[in-house]
Design an enzyme around this catalytic site. Structure first.
Site, PDB file in Angstrom:
ATOM      1  N   GLU A  99       0.810  -1.214   0.000  1.00 61.78           N
ATOM      2  CA  GLU A  99       0.000   0.000   0.000  1.00 61.78           C
ATOM      3  C   GLU A  99       0.846   1.268   0.000  1.00 61.78           C
ATOM      4  O   GLU A  99       1.728   1.443   0.844  1.00 61.78           O
ATOM      5  CB  GLU A  99      -0.928  -0.006   1.220  1.00 61.78           C
ATOM      6  CG  GLU A  99      -1.716   1.255   1.442  1.00 61.78           C
ATOM      7  CD  GLU A  99      -2.684   1.547   0.315  1.00 61.78           C
ATOM      8  OE1 GLU A  99      -2.751   2.719  -0.087  1.00 61.78           O
ATOM      9  OE2 GLU A  99      -3.354   0.618  -0.159  1.00 61.78           O
ATOM     10  N   THR A 112      -6.023   2.763  -5.467  1.00 62.15           N
ATOM     11  CA  THR A 112      -5.843   1.314  -5.362  1.00 62.15           C
ATOM     12  C   THR A 112      -6.763   0.569  -6.313  1.00 62.15           C
ATOM     13  O   THR A 112      -6.380  -0.443  -6.907  1.00 62.15           O
ATOM     14  CB  THR A 112      -6.076   0.836  -3.922  1.00 62.15           C
ATOM     15  OG1 THR A 112      -5.097   1.428  -3.064  1.00 62.15           O
ATOM     16  CG2 THR A 112      -5.963  -0.672  -3.811  1.00 62.15           C
ATOM     17  N   HIS A 167      -1.223   3.352   4.656  1.00 65.86           N
ATOM     18  CA  HIS A 167      -2.192   4.192   3.950  1.00 65.86           C
ATOM     19  C   HIS A 167      -2.284   5.549   4.634  1.00 65.86           C
ATOM     20  O   HIS A 167      -2.227   5.648   5.853  1.00 65.86           O
ATOM     21  CB  HIS A 167      -3.569   3.516   3.950  1.00 65.86           C
ATOM     22  CG  HIS A 167      -4.556   4.104   2.989  1.00 65.86           C
ATOM     23  ND1 HIS A 167      -5.053   5.380   3.112  1.00 65.86           N
ATOM     24  CD2 HIS A 167      -5.127   3.575   1.884  1.00 65.86           C
ATOM     25  CE1 HIS A 167      -5.897   5.620   2.120  1.00 65.86           C
ATOM     26  NE2 HIS A 167      -5.970   4.537   1.358  1.00 65.86           N
ATOM     27  N   ASP A 219       1.184   0.012  -5.115  1.00 63.45           N
ATOM     28  CA  ASP A 219      -0.010   0.232  -5.934  1.00 63.45           C
ATOM     29  C   ASP A 219      -0.150   1.676  -6.413  1.00 63.45           C
ATOM     30  O   ASP A 219      -0.716   1.926  -7.473  1.00 63.45           O
ATOM     31  CB  ASP A 219      -1.275  -0.224  -5.206  1.00 63.45           C
ATOM     32  CG  ASP A 219      -1.491   0.462  -3.865  1.00 63.45           C
ATOM     33  OD1 ASP A 219      -0.582   1.159  -3.393  1.00 63.45           O
ATOM     34  OD2 ASP A 219      -2.580   0.287  -3.284  1.00 63.45           O
ATOM     35  N   HIS A 220       0.354   2.640  -5.644  1.00 63.35           N
ATOM     36  CA  HIS A 220       0.277   4.046  -6.058  1.00 63.35           C
ATOM     37  C   HIS A 220       1.170   4.877  -5.145  1.00 63.35           C
ATOM     38  O   HIS A 220       1.789   4.359  -4.222  1.00 63.35           O
ATOM     39  CB  HIS A 220      -1.164   4.569  -6.024  1.00 63.35           C
ATOM     40  CG  HIS A 220      -1.867   4.371  -4.708  1.00 63.35           C
ATOM     41  ND1 HIS A 220      -1.587   5.127  -3.590  1.00 63.35           N
ATOM     42  CD2 HIS A 220      -2.828   3.483  -4.329  1.00 63.35           C
ATOM     43  CE1 HIS A 220      -2.349   4.731  -2.580  1.00 63.35           C
ATOM     44  NE2 HIS A 220      -3.107   3.730  -3.002  1.00 63.35           N
TER      45      HIS A 220
END
Length: 684
Positions: A261, A305, A421, A480-481
């Site tokens: 994440e 995500t 996150h 993911d980002h």
């Protein structure tokens, strides 16, 4: 002097005078917001001028509605409109601060699916100065309540009100003409919302976005079977052949997909006060059996995500606005990795420590053909087990292991982590790493939660080794980002040890790690340029499945001759030669900004055409649900009614599958569970 003040006050005591005061205050507020809260990149005299005047035409039109009414109603209508506009601006300030983009209809519609724990994020995002956007509303209310300005009860000519409407529309068209002259194809070719706000303004952006959303919903109805042909033509023209060295290298093996994440590439080998932030991931990255890609970029937009998952499972881009999983995950037809592997003998499962409705996963995963979805309902929950958006990573991996042990092999298992996150919350007992000291409260805790994720990842790798699964499994791990948005430039500069940064630096900052590990691979750092759209064809070739007739916009990262154009969702792109960010062009190898010569301009134009076509066609596949018109050879269409993710049903189905196959880890261990080792303090 007093006569001038009296004339001014007398004018403000007319309805038209109050109207112009409202427009002036609103204009100042919008321009202040542009300059203070957003990074719109207005360059040159024309763009600066348009940025300055673009609030006016829409303001005249919207506030001009009140001129058609009389008395108190007219005045309070202006204030209500101003208050609603202020709420819209305020919401965009908060959203932009985290996502570097503006709110869209898709995001608002999907807020219920992605709203879990958002209050915690908002409290961290919000700044006291943000409330200045409501200052003009307060001033206007006080001016009326204390009768500093008196309500003009005289009738305002409907002809004059209509004239104001006409003037606003004329100015709006003039503004658009100027904007389109400066940025050709502003509303037809651009994929970046920043451009629309920069040139046209907030209200025009909202109207255009609403129009786009309506148009998108109508696209599915109008779509015809022939529409898929141009998609297939483009894909077949650019499809790459598998590398014989790697093709089928992992045939029949288990597959683990680990979503790291918000994990960015710069964290690899990164130190704070001499300590490595992510020693376990670093070791995995440099493992003798890991192929790691150091020029791999995330390509997400507003869906974050969910966009990453869309690309990973389908090799389709996320949408320019909103989340494809939220808006189109339930109704559309897909030919996703879980369904394909299921039809080739794999068990398929997604594991996630959050509620199943987040990003509409409980419906989208059925469309993608996941047999199992082990969401938060499958895990033991206590207040101390959760942080931010769900189960802490160490506890999640431990609890997930009991379902992994029971999955019939071979299996395809995707595990989505959460602790790293935004807003990077972590309780004291789990903080074992110092924060950075950039002075940015959003950025500084990022390395602490990244370190915790790294510890959890290390425990999971230990579990795979302990059980022997590492000998028979491909482990794919990727970020993911982004974790730190481009709005934190001063802090990013400090993290990168630079005095200042430009668009090139921000583009390179969007790199995320992508790693493939399997005992049969010869490890290396691969320098090819690629992104998340390329994951699926790469994995399929490794597993021995050719993509000759699939609809996949990515290309195998391990192919010898592949297209290395990395498209960002806003239309910018990176190649081994050029980094193109709006109108700015940089040499990718050196970061030097250039003014392209004729040959370079020709190459960039061709690359830009490819990017525009690729993004447009991918959008057409989703908007028009074009895969319903196309059935690849050997693929069976997914029936969503075959899936039920309720724990009672899922556990029963898992038990039945084990009775049939007897290939799960727990079966091979004669029914005995294998202990998962963790130092999570909550479990002691």
């Amino acid at each position: 002097m007093s006569s001038h003040l009296k004339k001014c006050r007398d004018f403000l005591n007319t309805k038209f005078g109050f109207f112009l005061l409202v427009i002036l205050l609103f204009w100042i507020k919008i321009y202040y917001a542009y300059r203070t809260y957003f990074t719109l990149g207005a360059k040159g005299g024309v763009q600066q001028f348009l940025l300055l005047i673009n609030p006016v035409p829409a303001a005249l039109l919207i506030f001009g509605i009140a001129l058609y009414f009389n008395g108190n109603l007219s005045y309070w209508l202006m204030i209500i409109i101003d208050a609603l506009e202020s709420i819209w601006i305020f919401a965009n300030i908060l959203y932009y601060r985290e996502f570097s983009d503006f709110l869209s209809v898709g995001i608002i519609k999907g807020s219920g699916a992605a709203g879990n724990n958002l209050s915690k994020s908002l409290s961290s995002i919000m700044h006291p100065s943000d409330f200045l956007v409501f200052l003009d509303v307060l001033i206007l209310i006080l001016l009326l309540l204390f009768k500093i300005i008196k309500v003009d009860h005289r009738k305002f000519s409907k002809r004059n009100a209509f004239a104001m409407t006409v003037v606003s529309l004329v100015l709006m068209f003039a503004e658009f003409g100027m904007s389109n002259a400066n940025r050709s194809g502003l509303l037809t070719r651009t994929f970046d919302n920043n451009y629309i706000v920069k040139y046209l303004g907030f209200n025009e952006y909202a109207a255009f976005n609403a129009y786009q959303t309506h148009k998108e919903s109508a696209t599915r109805t109008k779509a015809k079977p022939k529409d898929i042909k141009k998609v297939l033509k483009f894909i077949n023209q650019h499809r790459t052949k598998p590398n014989i060295q790697y093709y089928g290298k992992a045939k029949g093996k288990n597959v683990f997909i680990i979503h790291l994440e918000s994990f960015q590439q710069f964290l690899i080998n990164y130190r704070v006060h001499g300590r490595l932030v992510t020693p376990n991931i670093d070791k995995f990255y440099h493992n003798d059996h890991t192929i790691a890609f150091d020029n791999f970029y995330h390509q997400v937009s507003q869906g974050k995500t969910s966009d990453a998952e869309m690309m990973l499972e389908n090799s389709l881009f996320g949408l320019p606005q909103g989340s494809a999983m939220v808006t189109y995950g339930t109704q559309n037809t897909y030919q996703a990795a879980p369904a394909f592997l299921d039809q080739h003998g794999y068990s398929t499962a997604a594991l996630h420590g959050d509620v199943p409705s987040f990003w509409n996963r409980d419906n989208t995963y059925k469309s993608w053909g996941y047999q199992y979805f082990f969401d938060s309902k499958y895990y033991k929950e206590k207040p101390s087990y959760n942080v931010g958006y769900g189960l802490k990573d160490k506890i999640f991996f431990k609890d997930a292991s009991k379902y992994i042990q029971r999955l019939p092999q071979p299996f395809y298992a995707k595990l989505i982590t959460l602790t790293n996150h935004y807003p990077y919350l972590l309780d004291k007992q789990n903080r074992s790493f110092p924060a950075t000291k950039t002075g940015d409260k959003t950025v500084d805790p990022y390395v602490q939660t990244a370190h915790y994720l790294d510890q959890a990842f290390g425990e999971f790798l230990h579990y795979l080794h302990k059980t022997g699964l590492d000998k028979n499994s491909v482990v794919v791990a990727y970020g993911d980002h982004y974790g730190i948005s481009n709005n934190h430039r001063p802090a990013i500069a400090q993290l990168l040890h630079k005095s200042n940064i430009n668009s090139y630096d921000l583009a390179q900052f969007q790199k995320v790690p992508f790693m493939i590990n399997y005992r049969g691979l010869q490890g290396k750092i691969d320098h090819t340029y690629g992104g998340e759209i390329d994951v699926l064809p790469t994995l399929m070739h490794l597993l021995g499945y050719k993509d000759n007739n699939t609809v996949q916009f990515g290309n195998d990262l391990l192919s010898n001759h592949r297209n290395q154009i990395v498209a960002f969702r806003n239309g910018n792109f990176v190649t081994p030669k050029f980094t193109v960010m709006g109108s700015d062009v940089y040499l990718t190898k050196t970061g030097k900004k250039i003014k392209p010569n004729a040959q370079q301009e020709k190459e960039i134009k061709a690359d830009r055409h490819y990017v525009d076509e690729e993004l447009s066609l991918s959008d057409q596949v989703i908007y028009g649900d074009l895969l319903r018109f196309y059935k690849p050879k050997g693929f069976k269409k997914v029936n969503k009614k075959d899936y039920n993710y309720k724990p009672s049903y899922g556990l029963k189905k898992l038990k039945e599958a084990n009775h049939k196959k007897h290939t799960s880890l727990i079966d091979k261990n004669h029914g005995h569970s294998i202990t998962y080792d963790t130092d999570a303090p909550e479990l002691k």
